[in-house]
Motif scaffolding. Structure first.
Motif, short mmCIF file in Angstrom:
data_model
loop_
_atom_site.label_atom_id
_atom_site.label_comp_id
_atom_site.label_asym_id
_atom_site.label_seq_id
_atom_site.Cartn_x
_atom_site.Cartn_y
_atom_site.Cartn_z
N ASP A 242 1.00 -1.26 0.00
CA ASP A 242 0.06 0.06 0.06
C ASP A 242 1.11 1.13 0.07
O ASP A 242 1.39 1.70 1.24
CB ASP A 242 -0.90 0.20 1.14
CG ASP A 242 -1.89 0.99 1.37
OD1 ASP A 242 -1.69 1.87 0.33
OD2 ASP A 242 -2.50 1.45 2.28
N LYS A 243 1.16 1.83 -1.15
CA LYS A 243 2.26 2.89 -1.40
C LYS A 243 1.76 4.11 -0.80
O LYS A 243 2.67 4.97 -0.44
CB LYS A 243 2.36 2.96 -2.87
CG LYS A 243 2.88 1.77 -3.55
CD LYS A 243 4.44 1.59 -3.07
CE LYS A 243 5.17 0.42 -4.08
NZ LYS A 243 6.06 -0.07 -3.47
N LEU A 244 0.21 4.24 -0.44
CA LEU A 244 -0.04 5.49 0.45
C LEU A 244 0.07 5.45 1.81
O LEU A 244 0.22 6.52 2.36
CB LEU A 244 -1.50 5.80 0.06
CG LEU A 244 -1.90 7.25 0.38
CD1 LEU A 244 -1.62 7.97 -0.61
CD2 LEU A 244 -3.57 7.13 0.13
N HIS A 245 0.48 3.90 2.23
CA HIS A 245 0.74 3.94 3.67
C HIS A 245 2.21 4.19 3.87
O HIS A 245 2.86 3.20 4.07
CB HIS A 245 0.37 2.71 4.08
CG HIS A 245 0.37 2.49 5.64
ND1 HIS A 245 -0.01 3.43 6.54
CD2 HIS A 245 0.72 1.40 6.23
CE1 HIS A 245 0.24 2.88 7.68
NE2 HIS A 245 0.61 1.76 7.67
N ARG A 246 2.57 5.31 3.77
CA ARG A 246 4.05 5.68 4.12
C ARG A 246 4.05 7.10 4.74
O ARG A 246 3.46 7.83 4.80
CB ARG A 246 4.90 5.70 2.82
CG ARG A 246 4.34 7.17 1.88
CD ARG A 246 5.41 7.04 0.63
NE ARG A 246 5.27 8.27 -0.37
CZ ARG A 246 4.55 8.27 -1.20
NH1 ARG A 246 3.82 7.20 -1.66
NH2 ARG A 246 4.58 9.47 -2.10
N CYS A 247 5.16 7.15 5.75
CA CYS A 247 5.35 8.27 6.63
C CYS A 247 6.74 8.88 6.51
O CYS A 247 7.81 8.23 5.87
CB CYS A 247 5.14 7.90 8.06
SG CYS A 247 6.26 6.79 8.60
N ARG A 248 6.68 10.10 7.00
CA ARG A 248 8.22 10.77 6.97
C ARG A 248 9.04 10.38 7.83
O ARG A 248 8.89 9.58 9.19
CB ARG A 248 7.72 12.20 7.40
CG ARG A 248 7.26 13.10 6.20
CD ARG A 248 7.26 14.48 6.48
NE ARG A 248 7.02 15.64 5.61
CZ ARG A 248 6.93 16.87 5.78
NH1 ARG A 248 6.98 17.38 7.04
NH2 ARG A 248 6.28 17.36 4.68
N ASN A 249 10.32 10.49 7.55
CA ASN A 249 11.44 10.30 8.61
C ASN A 249 11.38 11.02 9.51
O ASN A 249 10.79 12.39 9.33
CB ASN A 249 12.48 10.00 7.59
CG ASN A 249 13.63 9.21 8.38
OD1 ASN A 249 13.42 8.52 9.37
ND2 ASN A 249 14.99 9.15 7.81
N LEU A 250 11.97 10.68 10.82
CA LEU A 250 12.12 11.72 11.86
C LEU A 250 13.56 11.70 12.16
O LEU A 250 14.50 11.00 12.07
CB LEU A 250 11.51 11.32 13.14
CG LEU A 250 10.01 10.83 13.01
CD1 LEU A 250 9.66 10.65 14.40
CD2 LEU A 250 9.54 12.30 12.96
N SER A 251 14.00 13.13 12.43
CA SER A 251 15.39 13.65 12.87
C SER A 251 15.58 12.68 13.96
O SER A 251 14.82 12.25 14.73
CB SER A 251 15.84 14.81 13.02
OG SER A 251 14.99 15.27 14.24
N PRO A 252 17.00 12.30 14.20
CA PRO A 252 17.47 11.93 15.61
C PRO A 252 16.83 12.48 16.80
O PRO A 252 16.43 11.65 17.74
CB PRO A 252 19.16 11.74 15.84
CG PRO A 252 19.27 11.90 14.24
CD PRO A 252 18.40 12.64 13.37
N ASP A 253 16.88 13.82 16.94
CA ASP A 253 16.28 14.60 17.86
C ASP A 253 14.76 14.15 18.11
O ASP A 253 14.21 14.03 19.10
CB ASP A 253 16.50 15.86 17.93
CG ASP A 253 17.95 16.28 18.13
OD1 ASP A 253 18.70 15.42 18.80
OD2 ASP A 253 18.38 17.57 17.90
#
Length: 401
Positions: A242-253
């Motif tokens: 499900d290509k719409l089920h993707r989320c942004r990466n988060l910075s280490p902090d």
């Protein structure tokens, strides 16, 4: 039985998704080519005008009108851009000259040509404080102080407008919007439909149109999402099925921050380590307390905005997983069905292109279930009138036989 409808400022097609159950959509107008590509993926392009509505000439509207077989349009839907009316607009004055605000007057222009039986209009709740909206109401009602039509060539409407929370119409998020229903007036005088102004300068209808859908409390976020059985994700992850089920990466902090945020409703006020809090958030008068917060599965989501994929822009942290919500989750909270397709580029395939573009489409959309409540109501009104007219014709025919 299907009635006719036109969807102005159609966006990604949330209202059209509600309309197509009962209505034949004769035309949809969307200016942005990328957003129009999403609309076309779901509703086709034969009736879609990818154009600035101000440049759609009367000749074009008359051609569309000619396809109605001599009848008036049944329903005109308009959901014009809301950014200029938003409380978050940098132009704080309710008389600001944001060009986008003038787009609501296109509804008056199109209504004059097509003479729709009903009008459905949606925008942000703050629009009621703007002078241009007061003028808009007066032009829509088109009545003098005695309840007679003011301008003979324009239709007159009995209006009702209210600020609603989408959570009361089956949508699992708190989302306050101003919704207006207009029913065409065919008998004059009509003193109930006159637009007046309160001592505080607020517009109101003498006796608002007695037509409004019943409220239906939404299920909690957990009950709404559980049936879809979405896979777990890590920050920056994507579900290959499900290509719409993707989320942004988060910075280490930010990964440290979300791990320090209690599940199901925790916020930055719960952080025990002071160094996690940004300096700008340590001031006593800082607002936007939802920033860096998690949603709560056992409650409702906050308003889904264009920044809904960013943990740093609101309470868009996943209730239990250490990540921001995905595009799929945002679309489902906006009550788009699972089969709905989004694209982030012109003429793109489903779920391709810029995530930011897709998030903007999702955040700006009218929640499908909210639209459905009002669309169904108007359909039932049209159906009742059609049935009464049909049986009246049958009775006359039987009498004459």
């Amino acid at each position: 039985m299907k009635f006719s409808a036109i969807d102005l400022f159609s966006g990604a097609g949330g209202v059209s998704e509600a309309l197509k159950k009962h209505f034949d959509i004769k035309c949809a107008v969307e200016f942005d080519k990328i957003i129009a590509s999403t609309y076309a993926l779901n509703h086709g392009s034969d009736h879609l005008l990818v154009k600035d509505i101000r440049k759609v000439k009367k000749k074009k509207w008359n051609r569309i009108k000619s396809k109605l077989n001599g009848d008036n349009l049944d329903l005109l839907v308009a959901t014009p851009p809301c950014q200029g009316f938003s409380r978050h607009s940098r132009k704080k004055s309710v008389t600001n000259a944001d060009d986008r605000n003038k787009l609501i007057m296109q509804v008056i222009r199109v209504a004059k040509i097509l003479q729709p039986n009903y009008i459905l209009f949606e925008n942000v709740d703050n629009i009621v404080n703007f002078k241009i909206f007061h003028i808009f109401l007066t032009l829509l009602a088109n009545l003098d102080s005695d309840g007679h039509k003011k301008h003979r060539d324009r239709p007159s409407y009995h209006l009702r407008f209210e600020v609603v929370d989408a959570v009361n119409y089956g949508v699992p998020q708190h989302r306050k919007r101003m919704i207006l229903i207009g029913e065409k007036i065919n008998e004059f005088p009509n003193t109930d439909a006159i637009i007046k102004e309160s001592v505080k300068g607020q517009p109101y209808v003498t006796n608002p149109l007695p037509l409004w859908p019943k409220t239906e409390k939404a299920p909690t976020l957990r009950k709404h999402l559980e049936p879809h059985n979405l896979s777990k994700l890590e920050a920056g992850g994507v579900d290959e099925k499900d290509k719409l089920h993707r989320c942004r990466n988060l910075s280490p902090d930010n990964l440290i921050r979300i791990r320090a945020t209690p599940r199901n409703g925790g916020s930055r006020s719960d952080w025990k380590e002071e160094q996690l809090t940004l300096e700008c958030h340590k001031k006593s008068n800082v607002s936007f307390g939802d920033v860096y917060g998690r949603m709560n599965f056992d409650n409702y989501a906050p308003t889904i905005t264009c920044g809904c994929l960013a943990y740093t822009k609101g309470r868009f942290g996943h209730p239990e997983e250490d990540r921001a919500i995905s595009m799929r989750e945002a679309a489902l909270i906006q009550t788009f069905p699972m089969h709905y397709k989004f694209t982030g580029k012109v003429d793109g395939n489903a779920h391709e292109g810029s995530s930011e573009n897709i998030a903007t489409q999702i955040g700006n959309a009218v929640p499908v279930r909210l639209a459905q409540s009002f669309v169904d109501l108007i359909f039932n009104q049209l159906l009742n009138v059609a049935q009464i007219e049909f049986f009246s014709e049958q009775l006359v025919a039987a009498t004459q036989a």
